[in-house]
Motif scaffolding. Sequence first.
Motif, PDB file in Angstrom:
ATOM      1  N   ASP A 108       0.861  -1.057   0.304  1.00 26.97           N
ATOM      2  CA  ASP A 108       0.340   0.103   0.313  1.00 26.97           C
ATOM      3  C   ASP A 108       0.673   1.010  -0.207  1.00 26.97           C
ATOM      4  O   ASP A 108       0.749   2.204  -0.390  1.00 26.97           O
ATOM      5  N   ALA A 109       1.847   1.374   1.202  1.00 28.86           N
ATOM      6  CA  ALA A 109       3.205   2.695   0.865  1.00 28.86           C
ATOM      7  C   ALA A 109       3.800   2.432  -0.497  1.00 28.86           C
ATOM      8  O   ALA A 109       3.697   3.860  -0.922  1.00 28.86           O
ATOM      9  N   LEU A 110       3.769   1.220  -1.479  1.00 26.35           N
ATOM     10  CA  LEU A 110       4.311   1.498  -2.806  1.00 26.35           C
ATOM     11  C   LEU A 110       3.241   2.596  -3.146  1.00 26.35           C
ATOM     12  O   LEU A 110       3.860   3.183  -4.618  1.00 26.35           O
ATOM     13  N   SER A 111       2.244   1.811  -3.079  1.00 23.66           N
ATOM     14  CA  SER A 111       1.232   2.392  -4.170  1.00 23.66           C
ATOM     15  C   SER A 111       0.758   3.916  -4.387  1.00 23.66           C
ATOM     16  O   SER A 111       0.747   4.611  -5.400  1.00 23.66           O
ATOM     17  N   ARG A 112       1.023   4.191  -3.072  1.00 24.88           N
ATOM     18  CA  ARG A 112       0.310   5.437  -2.483  1.00 24.88           C
ATOM     19  C   ARG A 112       2.163   6.414  -3.473  1.00 24.88           C
ATOM     20  O   ARG A 112       1.497   6.859  -3.730  1.00 24.88           O
ATOM     21  N   MET A 113       3.625   6.072  -3.057  1.00 22.22           N
ATOM     22  CA  MET A 113       4.804   6.473  -3.833  1.00 22.22           C
ATOM     23  C   MET A 113       3.984   6.118  -5.372  1.00 22.22           C
ATOM     24  O   MET A 113       4.596   7.244  -5.943  1.00 22.22           O
ATOM     25  N   VAL A 114       4.182   5.545  -6.071  1.00 16.14           N
ATOM     26  CA  VAL A 114       3.440   5.221  -7.226  1.00 16.14           C
ATOM     27  C   VAL A 114       2.342   6.472  -7.892  1.00 16.14           C
ATOM     28  O   VAL A 114       3.123   7.369  -8.656  1.00 16.14           O
ATOM     29  N   ASN A 115       2.209   6.776  -6.822  1.00 17.26           N
ATOM     30  CA  ASN A 115       0.184   7.667  -7.581  1.00 17.26           C
ATOM     31  C   ASN A 115       0.777   8.676  -6.877  1.00 17.26           C
ATOM     32  O   ASN A 115       0.580  10.034  -8.146  1.00 17.26           O
ATOM     33  N   LYS A 116       1.646   8.958  -6.706  1.00 19.84           N
ATOM     34  CA  LYS A 116       1.685  10.619  -6.508  1.00 19.84           C
ATOM     35  C   LYS A 116       3.300  11.007  -6.784  1.00 19.84           C
ATOM     36  O   LYS A 116       3.482  12.156  -7.532  1.00 19.84           O
ATOM     37  N   GLY A 117       3.799   9.775  -8.066  1.00 19.91           N
ATOM     38  CA  GLY A 117       4.842   9.932  -8.792  1.00 19.91           C
ATOM     39  C   GLY A 117       5.903  10.158  -8.020  1.00 19.91           C
ATOM     40  O   GLY A 117       6.829  10.869  -9.069  1.00 19.91           O
ATOM     41  N   LEU A 118       6.336   9.800  -6.866  1.00 16.79           N
ATOM     42  CA  LEU A 118       7.380   9.204  -6.680  1.00 16.79           C
ATOM     43  C   LEU A 118       8.586   8.543  -7.249  1.00 16.79           C
ATOM     44  O   LEU A 118       9.293   8.485  -7.432  1.00 16.79           O
ATOM     45  N   ILE A 119       7.525   7.357  -6.850  1.00 13.67           N
ATOM     46  CA  ILE A 119       8.335   6.010  -8.081  1.00 13.67           C
ATOM     47  C   ILE A 119       7.424   5.599  -9.251  1.00 13.67           C
ATOM     48  O   ILE A 119       6.450   5.863  -9.387  1.00 13.67           O
ATOM     49  N   PHE A 120       7.934   4.285  -9.410  1.00 14.25           N
ATOM     50  CA  PHE A 120       6.908   4.084 -10.424  1.00 14.25           C
ATOM     51  C   PHE A 120       7.281   2.263 -10.576  1.00 14.25           C
ATOM     52  O   PHE A 120       8.536   1.955 -10.252  1.00 14.25           O
TER      53      PHE A 120
END
Length: 81
Positions: free
Chosen positions: A43-55
Motif C-alpha cells: 500500500d505504501a509503495l502504491s501511494r508513492m507510485v500514485n504521487k509520482g515519486l517512484i514507478f
Amino acid sequence: MALSDHQLQILLYLQKVESAKKAEIYANVNFGYYHNWEKHFGDALSRMVNKGLIFREKKGVYRIKPSQKQILEQPQIGLFI
C-alpha cells in the motif's frame, strides 16, 4: 511535498540500487510492520507510485523516478534530528 520517514527511506534505498523488488526494499528499509507486511508495504509503495515519486517497472519491481534523484540530492535540513 512533505515525505514521510518511510517514503524517504524507500527513495534513498532506490537511489542506491536503481531498481528493486518489493521484498528487497522491505529488507533494507526500517518499515516496522511484522504481520501482513506485504499488504501494508505494498500500500505504501502504491501511494508513492500514485504521487509520482517512484514507478512500477513490472509487478513487484520498483524504480525511482529521475526527477526524485534531484530532490534527494538537495540538503535536507532537520530530517535526522
